[in-house]
Write a protein that holds these residues in place. Structure first.
Motif: not given
Length: 485
Positions: A156-176
Motif C-alpha cells: 500500500e502506497l502511503k507516500s511517493g510515486t506509483l512506480s515505487a510499488l512496482f519497483s519494490l515488487a520486482r525487488h521482492i521477486d528477486s528473492v521470493a
C-alpha cells in the motif's frame, strides 16, 4: 470514506518464508492475527452489485468494512471504503453506507457466508523515496466444508510515486517469486460457496459511457490480464485443458486490444510488450493444437503418441509459466497500463481523450470493412489467406465484446446478439478449416504422419463442405446489420 492504492502479489508459502528470511524488509514486523466474517444475502446481492461487507476482529477490536470494487489496472486495487468500529459480529448499516441503497428490502436478510482467518505481518518499507506498507497475509478462507489457502502480499502506497510499488515488487521477486494478484480475499471466499471451477472464461467488460478511449483501454486490458492470471494459477496446479485454452484466449484478447487501440499506442514499450505476449501465446498455442488433435483422434496408436507428445509439451508450458519471464511480463504490463508514457503523449491525446463510444464506432467500422474485403471469394483463397481472415474475424469479435456495454440504446442490444451469432458461426467454420490445414504439419513435426490412424484423422472432415458452409456464413454476416450504427 477513504481511498487506498494497493498492489497485490501472490506467492507460495515457501516464497513467503524466503522473503521473511531475506534482508529486504529490514526490522521485525508487527504481527496481527485476524478473523473476518463476510456477510451477504442468500442470493449474494451485495457481491452481484460489486460490494463486500465484512467484520474483522483484530485483538479485541472489531471493524466493519464495506468495499466497492472499481475497474483499475490489474494488480492495482483502488477502492472506496466505508469503515466503522462495531461492538460484535452484527453489521451496523445506516445511510452513511451504500448498503441500504443496494439491498433495499433485503437488508434484514444479511447473514455470514464465509470466514477468513489470517496471520498478518506488517512492515513499513522505505523504497525509492516512497513509504510503502508491506503486508504479508497467510491463512485461509473457509466455509462449512471447504477451504481456500491464502498467501499474498499487499503493497500500500502511503507516500511517493506509483512506480515505487512496482519497483519494490520486482525487488521482492528477486528473492521470493511473486505473481501479480488479481483476486480479493472476498472473491476467494465466494468461490468456495459455488461449484469447483477449473477454468475462467472472459468476464463481461463493463465500460462507462463517460469513459475516454484511454480509460476504456485500461479497463479492457485489466479484464484480459485478470482472465490470464486466473487461468495461469489453475495451470500451475492442474494440467487442465480448458484452463490452458482460456489462458490462450486471454492472451489473444490482450494482443487484439493492442491492435484495436493502436492509434493510442505509438511507442516502443508497447511493441516490446506485444512481442513478449506473442511469444508466450505461441507456446500455449502449440499445446492447444495437440489438444484439438486428441479430441478428434480415435483410441489407438496415434492417440497414444499424441497423448505422450501433449504431456511433454504441457511440461514445457508449465516450465515456461514457472520461469521469471511471465511474472515479469505481467508486472511490466500492469505498470505500463497504469503509469506508462502512452497516457500522456501529446501526439496521441486526440485519440486517447475522445469519448469511448466514438472510438468504438470507428474501430468496429474499420474492422468490419477489413473482414468484408479479405473474406470475399473465400473458397478460392489458400489456407494462409483463410487463416488471416480468421484472425480478422476474431479481432472483430473481441472488439464487439469489448465495446458492447457502450451500445445499449434502442435496438442496439438485439442487433448485437444477431451480429455476434453470425460472426461466431463464421469464425467457428474458419476454425475448423484452420484445424484441418494445420493438422498435417503438426503430425509431420511429431513424426506421426505415416501412421494408419493419421490418414483417418485427416479425412475426418470434408474440406469442400466446410468451405461452402464458411462462404454461406460470410454472406450471412455481410448481410447482418451493424449494432453500432
Amino acid at each position: 470514506m477513504t481511498r487506498e492504492i494497493e498492489l497485490k502479489l501472490d506467492l507460495t508459502p515457501s516464497a513467503a518464508e524466503a522473503l521473511e528470511g531475506s534482508t529486504i524488509l529490514g526490522g521485525k514486523p508487527e504481527r496481527i492475527p485476524q478473523r473476518s466474517v463476510y456477510f451477504d444475502t442468500s442470493d449474494h446481492a451485495l457481491s452481484m452489485n460489486g460490494f463486500s461487507l465484512r467484520i474483522r476482529r483484530s485483538g479485541r477490536k472489531r471493524t466493519q468494512t464495506i468495499k466497492a470494487d472499481r475497474a483499475f489496472p490489474a494488480g492495482l486495487f483502488v477502492r472506496s471504503e466505508w469503515e466503522r468500529t462495531v461492538r460484535n459480529d452484527r453489521p451496523v448499516l445506516d445511510d452513511t453506507t451504500p448498503v441500504p441503497t443496494v439491498l433495499g428490502v433485503g437488508l434484514e436478510e444479511l447473514a455470514p457466508v464465509f470466514e477468513v482467518r489470517i496471520a498478518r505481518s506488517v512492515w513499513k518499507v522505505k523504497h525509492d523515496d516512497a513509504l510503502i506498507e508491506l503486508v504479508l497475509d497467510r491463512g485461509e478462507a473457509t466455509t462449512d466444508d471447504r477451504i481456500s489457502p491464502i498467501c499474498e502480499i499487499e503493497l500500500e502506497l502511503k507516500s511517493g510515486t506509483l512506480s515505487a510499488l512496482f519497483s519494490l515488487a520486482r525487488h521482492i521477486d528477486s528473492v521470493a517469486p511473486v505473481r501479480l494478484g488479481v483476486q480479493t480475499k472476498a472473491e476467494r471466499g465466494y468461490r468456495l460457496i459455488g461449484p469447483a471451477i477449473c477454468s475462467f472464461k472472459a468476464e463481461a467488460v463493463r465500460l462507462s459511457k463517460a469513459m475516454t478511449a484511454g480509460q476504456a483501454f485500461q479497463h479492457i486490458v485489466q479484464n484480459c490480464i485478470r482472465q490470464f492470471r486466473l487461468n495461469e494459477a489453475m495451470l500451475l496446479t492442474h494440467r487442465d485443458v480448458e484452463a490452458l485454452h482460456q489462458a490462450r484466449v486471454a492472451l489473444r484478447r490482450l494482443r487484439s486490444s493492442f491492435s484495436i487501440f493502436k492509434p493510442l499506442l505509438a511507442g516502443a514499450e508497447e511493441a516490446k510488450l506485444d512481442n513478449s505476449l506473442r511469444r508466450l501465446a505461441t507456446k500455449l498455442g502449440d499445446a492447444r493444437n495437440l489438444d484439438v488433435l486428441l479430441e478428434r483422434a480415435r483410441p489407438g496408436l496415434l492417440h497414444d503418441h499424441l497423448e505422450a507428445a501433449r504431456d511433454k509439451i504441457y511440461s514445457g508450458v508449465i516450465g515456461e509459466l514457472a520461469s521469471p519471464r511471465p511474472r515479469s511480463l505481467m508486472l511490466d504490463l500492469a505498470e505500463w497500463l497504469s503509469s506508462g508514457d502512452w497516457r500522456i503523449r501529446l501526439d496521441t491525446c486526440e485519440d486517447r481523450d475522445q469519448p469511448a463510444r466514438e472510438f468504438a464506432i470507428a474501430a468496429l467500422e474499420r474492422l468490419r470493412r477489413k473482414l468484408r474485403k479479405h473474406g470475399r471469394d473465400l473458397a478460392a483463397k489458400n489456407d494462409a489467406a483463410r487463416h488471416q481472415i480468421r484472425k480478422d474475424a476474431k479481432k472483430l469479435r473481441y472488439a464487439a465484446t469489448f465495446f458492447v456495454s457502450l451500445f445499449e440504446r434502442k435496438h442496439e442490444p438485439q442487433r448485437y446478439e444477431a451480429f455476434l451469432i453470425a460472426l461466431e458461426k463464421f469464425q467457428d467454420l474458419l476454425g475448423s478449416l484452420n484445424d484441418l490445414a494445420t493438422a498435417p504439419s503438426v503430425l509431420e513435426r511429431l513424426g506421426l504422419a505415416d501412421l494408419d490412424d493419421a490418414a483417418v484423422l485427416l479425412a475426418g472432415h470434408k474440406k469442400g463442405a466446410l468451405l461452402k458452409a464458411a462462404s454461406d456464413a460470410y454472406d450471412a454476416l455481410s448481410d447482418t446489420h451493424s449494432f453500432w450504427r
